[in-house]
Design a protein around this motif. Structure first.
Motif, PDB file in Angstrom:
ATOM      1  N   ILE B  92       0.842  -1.200   0.000  1.00 18.10           N
ATOM      2  CA  ILE B  92       0.000   0.000   0.000  1.00 18.10           C
ATOM      3  C   ILE B  92       0.877   1.250   0.000  1.00 18.10           C
ATOM      4  CG2 ILE B  92      -1.738   1.318   1.287  1.00 18.10           C
ATOM      5  CD1 ILE B  92      -2.708  -1.429   2.412  1.00 18.10           C
ATOM      6  N   GLY B  93       1.958   1.215   0.776  1.00 17.80           N
ATOM      7  CA  GLY B  93       2.875   2.361   0.813  1.00 17.80           C
ATOM      8  C   GLY B  93       3.452   2.660  -0.560  1.00 17.80           C
ATOM      9  N   TYR B 105      -2.877  -3.840  -7.357  1.00 15.47           N
ATOM     10  CA  TYR B 105      -3.379  -4.075  -5.998  1.00 15.47           C
ATOM     11  C   TYR B 105      -4.898  -4.012  -5.990  1.00 15.47           C
ATOM     12  CZ  TYR B 105      -3.963  -3.681  -0.971  1.00 15.47           C
ATOM     13  OH  TYR B 105      -4.348  -3.900   0.323  1.00 15.47           O
ATOM     14  N   ARG B 106      -5.446  -3.001  -6.618  1.00 13.51           N
ATOM     15  CA  ARG B 106      -6.909  -2.857  -6.622  1.00 13.51           C
ATOM     16  C   ARG B 106      -7.564  -3.980  -7.420  1.00 13.51           C
ATOM     17  NH1 ARG B 106      -5.844   2.698  -7.371  1.00 13.51           N
ATOM     18  NH2 ARG B 106      -6.700   2.704  -9.462  1.00 13.51           N
ATOM     19  N   SER B 110      -7.754  -5.674  -3.495  1.00 12.95           N
ATOM     20  CA  SER B 110      -8.716  -4.909  -2.692  1.00 12.95           C
ATOM     21  C   SER B 110     -10.119  -4.899  -3.286  1.00 12.95           C
ATOM     22  CB  SER B 110      -8.213  -3.481  -2.455  1.00 12.95           C
ATOM     23  OG  SER B 110      -8.025  -2.787  -3.669  1.00 12.95           O
ATOM     24  N   ALA B 111     -10.242  -4.752  -4.603  1.00 11.98           N
ATOM     25  CA  ALA B 111     -11.589  -4.689  -5.197  1.00 11.98           C
ATOM     26  C   ALA B 111     -12.356  -6.006  -5.050  1.00 11.98           C
ATOM     27  CB  ALA B 111     -11.505  -4.235  -6.655  1.00 11.98           C
ATOM     28  N   ARG B 114     -13.289  -6.451  -1.358  1.00  5.81           N
ATOM     29  CA  ARG B 114     -14.356  -5.502  -1.013  1.00  5.81           C
ATOM     30  C   ARG B 114     -15.696  -6.026  -1.513  1.00  5.81           C
ATOM     31  NH1 ARG B 114     -15.634   0.025  -0.163  1.00  5.81           N
ATOM     32  NH2 ARG B 114     -13.521   0.670   0.335  1.00  5.81           N
ATOM     33  N   GLU B 137     -20.767  -0.439   1.088  1.00  8.74           N
ATOM     34  CA  GLU B 137     -19.389  -0.041   0.783  1.00  8.74           C
ATOM     35  C   GLU B 137     -18.764   0.668   1.989  1.00  8.74           C
ATOM     36  OE1 GLU B 137     -17.624  -0.798  -1.782  1.00  8.74           O
ATOM     37  OE2 GLU B 137     -19.013  -1.307  -3.395  1.00  8.74           O
ATOM     38  N   ASP B 141     -15.274   0.105   4.802  1.00 11.68           N
ATOM     39  CA  ASP B 141     -14.304   1.095   5.284  1.00 11.68           C
ATOM     40  C   ASP B 141     -14.326   1.218   6.809  1.00 11.68           C
ATOM     41  OD1 ASP B 141     -13.400   2.243   2.612  1.00 11.68           O
ATOM     42  OD2 ASP B 141     -15.569   2.492   2.461  1.00 11.68           O
ATOM     43  N   LEU B 143     -14.913  -1.165   8.937  1.00  9.85           N
ATOM     44  CA  LEU B 143     -14.372  -2.372   9.583  1.00  9.85           C
ATOM     45  C   LEU B 143     -12.948  -2.635   9.086  1.00  9.85           C
ATOM     46  CD1 LEU B 143     -17.546  -4.671   9.540  1.00  9.85           C
ATOM     47  CD2 LEU B 143     -16.712  -3.211  11.401  1.00  9.85           C
ATOM     48  N   TRP B 144     -12.805  -3.030   7.823  1.00  4.30           N
ATOM     49  CA  TRP B 144     -11.469  -3.316   7.294  1.00  4.30           C
ATOM     50  C   TRP B 144     -10.639  -2.040   7.200  1.00  4.30           C
ATOM     51  CZ3 TRP B 144     -15.617  -6.252   6.334  1.00  4.30           C
ATOM     52  CH2 TRP B 144     -15.453  -7.630   6.511  1.00  4.30           C
ATOM     53  N   GLY B 145     -11.244  -0.947   6.753  1.00  6.45           N
ATOM     54  CA  GLY B 145     -10.500   0.311   6.658  1.00  6.45           C
ATOM     55  C   GLY B 145      -9.960   0.743   8.013  1.00  6.45           C
ATOM     56  N   TYR B 148      -6.868  -1.318   8.574  1.00  5.46           N
ATOM     57  CA  TYR B 148      -5.749  -0.810   7.769  1.00  5.46           C
ATOM     58  C   TYR B 148      -5.188   0.476   8.361  1.00  5.46           C
ATOM     59  CZ  TYR B 148      -6.263  -4.146   3.937  1.00  5.46           C
ATOM     60  OH  TYR B 148      -6.274  -5.296   3.185  1.00  5.46           O
TER      61      TYR B 148
END
Lengths: 182, 182
Positions: B92-93, B105-106, B110-111, B114, B137, B141, B143-145, B148
């Motif tokens: 992510i960095g 990555y998306r 991640s997509a 999600r 959606e 964010d 919960l998982w967001g 992260y």
């Protein structure tokens, strides 16, 4: 000096942010800069904080949902409407492999801002506006953390409507409205 | 090939992850690797996804709070109990300044993940377990967001207790328990 460094950072992002450039625009010698900041990342984190600090004051109207919404909207406007969003994403990104930047970011930016939000939630708890067992630290992650998630992994857009939804869903909960919470 | 690349990535992080090393351990030529992946970041993102995919299946017991908790706990265990946490933070960095890595990555990680969580929340809504106007959606964010956020900016620890608190606060809401939600 930090004001000049912050202007440079917001104008050019991390790519153009070097001790040499900061020295040139601020008049401070590179020796002086290196004396006070161990890396350009550490200097960038502090310059960023000083530059955006005034736009991120935490309101206190006595209505916690309104105050959380207002502060979250101010944050969303800052990171979506100015170059600050790209800069903060680059700072967090670089901090994954730059321990000095990570430490400076937490000390000068994320920890003090987290503390302001936690204090606001705990004050609301003491006023009886939120449940007595609220985890105020987790609230920060469920509102601001959710926004950082969309900033850093942009699968979905970071908008003002999203910020309002975050507060609404967290304050009221996800359960069907007709059922009284147990 | 992706399995070998994933093993290398989890063992050494992004610092030791190069086309040359992946070629040496997998037997695939560097020409072949470059043909299929535009950058080492894009290859790393896909290798990461293939490696952790099996540990992140989404349960469906019919109880959305239990399912969200179980899946969030599996994620927290993966990123705190193995080297996957450091690797995903580095991915992510790096994605903040590497558009090809960000896209890979998306697309590969991640997509699709999600989408699985969104489908679970929407199924719960259709069963009447969560409010009809739920923004699935945004739930991801919140919960998982939120997890992260603690992984990337470790002001507070990422723990199993934190994951349980996230689900509890979001499902039940922050309001004082005695007050019926409006």
């Amino acid at each position: 000096m930090l004001a000049a460094a912050g202007d440079l950072l917001l104008a050019e992002g991390m790519a153009g942010f070097t001790f040499e450039r900061v020295s040139a625009i601020s008049g401070a010698s590179r020796t002086t800069l290196h004396k006070w900041w161990p890396s350009r990342g550490a200097l960038a984190a502090e310059a960023y904080f000083r530059t955006v600090e005034s736009t991120l004051a935490f309101p206190d109207t006595g209505d916690i949902a309104a105050d959380l919404t207002e502060q979250l909207l101010a944050f969303v406007r800052l990171v979506t409407g100015t170059t600050a969003g790209r800069v903060i994403a680059e700072l967090i990104g670089s901090s994954q492999t730059d321990p000095e930047l990570a430490a400076a970011y937490r000390e000068h930016y994320s920890a003090p801002r987290r503390a302001l939000a936690v204090a606001a939630v705990e004050a609301a708890r003491d006023r009886g506006q939120v449940r007595v067992d609220v985890d105020a630290e987790a609230v920060v992650d469920q509102l601001w953390g959710a926004c950082y998630h969309r900033l850093l992994i942009p699968d979905q857009p970071l908008t003002e409507a999203f910020a309002r939804t975050l507060v609404d869903q967290l304050v009221h909960g996800l359960r069907t409205r007709e059922i009284t919470p147990s």
